[in-house]
Design an enzyme around this catalytic site. Structure first.
Site, PDB file in Angstrom:
ATOM      1  N   GLY A  46       0.933  -1.068  -0.016  1.00  0.00           N
ATOM      2  CA  GLY A  46      -0.106   0.081   0.041  1.00  0.00           C
ATOM      3  C   GLY A  46       0.849   1.260   0.048  1.00  0.00           C
ATOM      4  O   GLY A  46       1.488   1.521  -0.888  1.00  0.00           O
ATOM      5  N   SER A 113       6.441  -4.484  -2.319  1.00  0.00           N
ATOM      6  CA  SER A 113       5.933  -3.106  -2.442  1.00  0.00           C
ATOM      7  C   SER A 113       6.198  -2.287  -1.257  1.00  0.00           C
ATOM      8  O   SER A 113       7.194  -2.099  -0.648  1.00  0.00           O
ATOM      9  CB  SER A 113       4.638  -3.601  -2.839  1.00  0.00           C
ATOM     10  OG  SER A 113       4.066  -2.313  -3.782  1.00  0.00           O
ATOM     11  N   TRP A 114       5.259  -1.705  -0.860  1.00  0.00           N
ATOM     12  CA  TRP A 114       5.121  -0.898   0.374  1.00  0.00           C
ATOM     13  C   TRP A 114       5.928  -1.801   1.604  1.00  0.00           C
ATOM     14  O   TRP A 114       6.595  -1.422   2.479  1.00  0.00           O
ATOM     15  CB  TRP A 114       3.903  -0.189   0.739  1.00  0.00           C
ATOM     16  CG  TRP A 114       3.980   0.267   2.135  1.00  0.00           C
ATOM     17  CD1 TRP A 114       3.343  -0.226   3.216  1.00  0.00           C
ATOM     18  CD2 TRP A 114       4.740   1.510   2.665  1.00  0.00           C
ATOM     19  NE1 TRP A 114       3.788   0.215   4.318  1.00  0.00           N
ATOM     20  CE2 TRP A 114       4.416   1.288   4.154  1.00  0.00           C
ATOM     21  CE3 TRP A 114       5.491   2.301   2.263  1.00  0.00           C
ATOM     22  CZ2 TRP A 114       4.902   2.334   4.954  1.00  0.00           C
ATOM     23  CZ3 TRP A 114       6.243   3.396   2.988  1.00  0.00           C
ATOM     24  CH2 TRP A 114       5.930   3.263   4.445  1.00  0.00           C
ATOM     25  N   ASP A 269       7.842  -4.681 -13.886  1.00  0.00           N
ATOM     26  CA  ASP A 269       7.075  -4.013 -13.033  1.00  0.00           C
ATOM     27  C   ASP A 269       7.106  -2.874 -12.983  1.00  0.00           C
ATOM     28  O   ASP A 269       8.296  -1.877 -13.075  1.00  0.00           O
ATOM     29  CB  ASP A 269       7.918  -4.720 -11.440  1.00  0.00           C
ATOM     30  CG  ASP A 269       7.066  -3.844 -10.326  1.00  0.00           C
ATOM     31  OD1 ASP A 269       7.230  -4.382  -8.969  1.00  0.00           O
ATOM     32  OD2 ASP A 269       6.373  -2.913 -10.575  1.00  0.00           O
ATOM     33  N   HIS A 298       4.244  -6.619 -11.200  1.00  0.00           N
ATOM     34  CA  HIS A 298       4.540  -5.957  -9.840  1.00  0.00           C
ATOM     35  C   HIS A 298       3.797  -6.997  -9.165  1.00  0.00           C
ATOM     36  O   HIS A 298       4.410  -7.368  -7.796  1.00  0.00           O
ATOM     37  CB  HIS A 298       3.833  -4.760  -9.626  1.00  0.00           C
ATOM     38  CG  HIS A 298       4.000  -4.363  -8.296  1.00  0.00           C
ATOM     39  ND1 HIS A 298       5.176  -3.974  -7.734  1.00  0.00           N
ATOM     40  CD2 HIS A 298       2.982  -4.021  -7.298  1.00  0.00           C
ATOM     41  CE1 HIS A 298       4.936  -3.560  -6.433  1.00  0.00           C
ATOM     42  NE2 HIS A 298       3.737  -3.505  -6.299  1.00  0.00           N
TER      43      HIS A 298
HETATM   44  C1  LIG Z   1       2.956   1.999  -4.482  1.00  0.00           C
HETATM   45  N1  LIG Z   1       2.276   0.802  -3.851  1.00  0.00           N
HETATM   46  C2  LIG Z   1       2.531  -0.360  -4.195  1.00  0.00           C
HETATM   47  C3  LIG Z   1       1.937  -1.320  -3.019  1.00  0.00           C
HETATM   48  O1  LIG Z   1       2.392  -1.435  -2.102  1.00  0.00           O
HETATM   49  C4  LIG Z   1       0.883  -2.156  -3.518  1.00  0.00           C
HETATM   50  N2  LIG Z   1       0.199  -2.285  -4.637  1.00  0.00           N
HETATM   51  N3  LIG Z   1      -0.653  -3.193  -4.379  1.00  0.00           N
HETATM   52  C5  LIG Z   1      -0.750  -3.438  -3.201  1.00  0.00           C
HETATM   53  C6  LIG Z   1      -1.977  -4.439  -2.615  1.00  0.00           C
HETATM   54  C7  LIG Z   1      -1.619  -5.891  -3.051  1.00  0.00           C
HETATM   55  C8  LIG Z   1      -1.853  -4.258  -0.926  1.00  0.00           C
HETATM   56  C9  LIG Z   1      -3.193  -3.895  -3.200  1.00  0.00           C
HETATM   57  O2  LIG Z   1       0.166  -2.569  -2.564  1.00  0.00           O
END
Ligand SMILES: CNCC(=O)c1nnc(C(C)(C)C)o1
Length: 319
Positions: A46, A113-114, A269, A298
């Site tokens: 997120g 990701s985050w 990604d 991603h």
């Molecule tokens: C920049 N945000 C990328 C990230 O953390 C992210 N992308 N999708 C998600 C979820 C799978 C939690 C929806 O997190």
């Protein structure tokens, strides 16, 4: 390309609890797998995405004590979508509070990701608590990363979905899309706020996989998920991740030199482009095993990503 390793079977949590971490925030924690197994903390993306039962399935449930929590303001943590007292360093300390609460000395840290951002912030703050890092889709919240995904970059590859992402923002404000969304996501008009949250979230869902997945895009229309996801993400971005400088997590990655880890990164990604994984590997050094998946984007649910993450989790289950 063949990816023989798949997810372990679905399992339920054997224990859930809530922990008050500040005057206003209470977080929701789940444990699954083997209560006497090797502890691993799973940090979701997120920010504001909330944890998921599927995240348990990267781990051998006989070997790992799998700990997950919903970070401040999302999932089952309360207050819902709250931005007050919600920042990177508070989440790092929440992670420590959970470690102490559960009587854990040190643990494997897993995040995509985050979740990789938070994993790095945690490990660079508390390196002695980290047995190994398993990271996917590296995101370090540098300005260039935010510009690429939210302003100009990914827009060249997903021009159709980018037009949808632009719809809530008038042309006069499109020079700084993140700020324009911030005004709407923190404003008082609930209809405008929800419309902005849905468009922001749909942009990310549409671009998360190598092949666009209509089912995944649908999450952008889930009003509650979209509201927390968009508000919290945007809040962290307008605050540049609450870091002391642009590039902090890369600049400080020498702190990780003696920590073993695996970086799983999709070549295509577009949400968190592989440059960040490459830059991280160059500073982290030989203890970091960079695995680039040649046909993935991603998402943590791409076949090649799943295969590499399950392999990485198996590699560290006897640590
Ligand atoms: C920049 N945000 C990328 C990230 O953390 C992210 N992308 N999708 C998600 C979820 C799978 C939690 C929806 O997190």
């Amino acid at each position: 390309l063949s990816y023989p390793r798949g997810l372990y079977p679905p399992i339920e949590a054997y224990k859930t609890q809530r922990l008050k971490v500040s005057d206003i925030h209470e977080i929701y924690i789940e444990e699954s797998g083997n209560p006497n197994g090797k502890p691993v903390i799973v940090l979701h993306g997120g920010p504001g995405g909330g944890s998921e039962p599927m995240y348990r399935q990267y781990f051998d449930p006989t070997a790992y004590r799998i700990i997950q929590f919903d970070q401040r303001g999302c999932g089952k943590s309360t207050p819902f979508a709250c931005l007050e007292d919600n920042n990177t360093w508070a989440l790092v300390e929440d992670t420590e509070k959970i470690r102490v609460l559960l009587g854990i000395d040190n643990w494997v840290v897993f995040g995509g990701s985050w979740g990789s951002t938070l994993s790095l912030a945690y490990a660079e703050t508390h390196p002695s608590r980290v047995k190994a890092l398993i990271l996917r889709g590296i995101f370090t919240l540098r300005r260039e990363e935010l510009i690429f995904f939210y302003q100009t970059g990914a827009s060249f590859l997903f021009a159709d979905y980018f037009d949808e992402y632009l719809k809530p923002i008038p042309p006069a404000e499109r020079g700084d899309i993140i700020s324009a969304y911030h005004r709407r996501l923190t404003g008082t008009d609930e209809k405008i706020k929800q419309e902005a949250a849905n468009a922001w979230t749909t942009w990310e869902m549409a671009t998360s996989r190598l092949m666009v997945d209509k089912h995944k895009i649908a999450r952008g229309e889930d009003p509650m998920f979209a509201l927390a996801f968009a508000r919290i993400e945007n809040h962290y971005f307008v605050n540049a991740g609450f870091f002391r400088e642009d590039g902090q997590l890369i600049n400080d990655a020498h702190i990780l030199k003696n920590i073993p880890g695996v970086i799983v990164q999709g070549r295509y990604d577009v949400v968190c482009p592989m440059k960040s994984a490459w830059d991280l590997k160059k500073v982290w050094g030989d203890n970091a095993d960079l695995v680039i998946i040649p046909d993935s984007g991603h998402s943590c649910s791409e076949n090649g990503i799943i295969h590499a993450l399950v392999e990485a989790c198996d590699k560290y289950k006897d640590l």
